[in-house]
Write an enzyme that holds these catalytic residues in place. Structure first.
Site, short mmCIF file in Angstrom:
data_model
loop_
_atom_site.label_atom_id
_atom_site.label_comp_id
_atom_site.label_asym_id
_atom_site.label_seq_id
_atom_site.Cartn_x
_atom_site.Cartn_y
_atom_site.Cartn_z
N CYS A 146 2.15 -15.76 61.11
CA CYS A 146 1.66 -14.77 61.95
C CYS A 146 0.30 -14.77 62.45
CB CYS A 146 1.67 -13.26 60.90
SG CYS A 146 0.41 -13.38 59.56
N LYS B 213 6.30 -9.28 48.07
CA LYS B 213 5.19 -9.04 48.85
C LYS B 213 5.62 -7.67 49.98
CE LYS B 213 2.45 -10.51 52.99
NZ LYS B 213 2.13 -11.66 53.88
N ARG C 139 6.48 -5.02 59.75
CA ARG C 139 6.97 -6.15 59.24
C ARG C 139 7.91 -5.70 58.25
NH1 ARG C 139 3.60 -9.59 61.10
NH2 ARG C 139 1.10 -9.74 60.50
N LYS D 212 2.08 -8.54 45.58
CA LYS D 212 1.09 -8.17 46.62
C LYS D 212 1.49 -7.19 47.36
CE LYS D 212 -0.96 -9.80 50.98
NZ LYS D 212 -0.66 -10.61 51.94
N CYS E 229 2.11 -19.30 56.71
CA CYS E 229 2.68 -18.13 57.34
C CYS E 229 2.43 -18.50 59.12
CB CYS E 229 2.01 -17.00 57.06
SG CYS E 229 3.13 -15.70 57.51
N CYS F 174 5.85 -13.25 61.39
CA CYS F 174 5.77 -14.17 60.60
C CYS F 174 6.55 -15.41 60.81
CB CYS F 174 5.72 -13.93 59.09
SG CYS F 174 4.44 -12.48 58.95
N GLU G 169 13.61 -10.83 44.16
CA GLU G 169 12.81 -11.71 45.06
C GLU G 169 12.39 -12.71 43.94
OE1 GLU G 169 12.46 -12.36 47.90
OE2 GLU G 169 12.77 -10.85 49.17
C1 PBG Z 1 0.13 -13.44 56.30
C2 PBG Z 1 -0.90 -12.82 55.30
C3 PBG Z 1 -0.97 -11.33 55.29
C4 PBG Z 1 -2.06 -11.28 54.07
C5 PBG Z 1 -2.11 -12.41 53.70
N1 PBG Z 1 -1.23 -13.42 54.26
C6 PBG Z 1 -0.94 -10.28 56.22
C7 PBG Z 1 0.28 -9.71 56.38
O1 PBG Z 1 1.28 -9.88 55.93
O2 PBG Z 1 0.16 -8.92 57.47
C8 PBG Z 1 -2.85 -10.01 53.87
C9 PBG Z 1 -3.97 -10.41 52.96
C10 PBG Z 1 -5.00 -9.10 52.72
O3 PBG Z 1 -4.58 -8.05 53.25
O4 PBG Z 1 -6.20 -9.36 52.38
N2 PBG Z 1 1.43 -13.17 56.33
#
Ligand code: PBG
Length: 322
Positions: free
Chosen positions: A121, A194, A216, A247, A119, A129, A232
């Site tokens: 970000c 996600k 986001r 997630k 990613c 991202c 997705e």
């Molecule tokens: C990156 C990413 C995130 C998480 C995992 N990869 C953060 C987000 O999307 O803001 C979150 C993991 C967590 O909260 O434990 N894109």
């Protein structure tokens, strides 16, 4: 019907309960998330995630050695770069902390599975991202940078590539780039469903990755949707994903179950930072029994249909299961 049927008969002793237990956790189910930065001798605690740290590579190798002794077999790495810019250059730098950590971990631990998060970000100065133009994250221009990041991680020796950005078409772009670079056997674990979740709050402190403007929601999913999660997941599988992730985990157990039932492929779930920190905070106050809560939470995620669980509790849970 009662009195013939008495479900309590099979609950009378620990041995009977164990015999008919449907869901059993195993340390091999877990992936342990870790944060790596540059430097030497660094192990600094993340205040919103007690017991989790920013590690320099040398201290990370120590931590993983101890985790392996506890029974952990897989880790996922997140990078804290020295410098951020508009296009996340540090993400695809072969000498960056994540790439260095992958090499160091493989030198020390032959059988360890190292997953790398793909990613931008953590690496962009705006915290989004992908590439930003006119206040929007531009999908297609981002794909090339994600693919470059994946190939750089693959060259370092990553065992699984895990894109978490939620750009459309990124699994296909990464699959194609990996294949062209000779990594056709390297699996992709896609963060397929996600959600734009408030449960990532502590992670964004840990990774310094909070978006500097907006949120986001224009790329991560609306928490109200689950049909869309199946769409997705279906797209990511068509593009070549080997494992699909839902997630966060706990507010989305229904989604995990739907994905498992609809596709029957390996499913992962991310027991995210906010879920971890709520347990840690309540336990620190003496309000809950941490050990029992951790095992109950992880069991429920597995019962919902997850084969793989990314969790900050991995080390303690592996210890509890011994
Ligand atoms: C990156 C990413 C995130 C998480 C995992 N990869 C953060 C987000 O999307 O803001 C979150 C993991 C967590 O909260 O434990 N894109």
């Amino acid at each position: 019907m009662f009195p013939t049927d008495r479900p309590r008969r099979l609950r009378r002793t620990p041995a009977l309960r164990e015999m008919v237990r449907e869901t059993k956790l195993d340390p091999g189910d877990f992936i342990y998330p870790l944060f790596v930065r540059s430097g030497r001798g660094v192990k600094s605690e993340i205040s919103a995630m007690p017991g989790n740290y920013h590690f320099s590579v040398d201290r990370l190798v120590e931590e993983v050695g101890e985790a392996i002794e506890d029974g952990v077999r897989s880790v996922i790495l997140f990078g804290i770069p020295d410098h951020k810019d508009a296009v996340g250059t540090a993400a695809y730098d072969d000498g960056a902390p994540v790439q260095s950590a992958v090499r160091a971990l493989h030198e020390s631990y032959r059988d360890l599975t190292v997953v790398t998060d793909v990613c931008l970000c953590e690496y962009t100065d705006h915290g989004h991202c992908g590439v930003v133009r006119d206040g929007e994250v531009v999908n297609d221009d981002t794909l090339e940078l994600l693919a470059r990041t994946a190939v750089s991680q693959a060259r370092a020796g990553a065992n699984v590539i895990a894109p978490s950005d939620m750009m459309d078409g990124r699994v296909g772009a990464i699959r194609q780039a990996l294949d062209e670079a000779g990594f056709e056997s390297l699996p992709i674990l896609s963060y397929a469903a996600k959600y734009a979740s408030s449960f990532y709050g502590p992670f964004r402190e840990a990774a310094g990755s909070a978006p500097q403007f907006g949120d986001r929601k224009a790329y991560q999913m609306d928490p109200a949707n689950s049909d869309e999660a199946l769409r997705e997941v279906g797209l990511d599988l068509e593009e070549g994903a080997d494992i699909v992730m839902v997630k966060p985990a706990l507010s989305y157990l229904d989604v995990i179950r739907r994905v498992k039932d609809a596709f029957g492929v390996p499913v992962a779930a991310y027991n995210v930072s906010g879920e971890f920190s709520m347990v840690a905070a309540a336990a620190a106050n003496g309000w809950i029994d941490r050990e029992r809560i951790v095992l109950e939470i992880l069991t429920s995620i597995k019962r919902a249909g997850a084969d793989v669980i990314l969790t900050y509790h991995a080390r303690e849970a592996a210890r509890l299961l011994r």
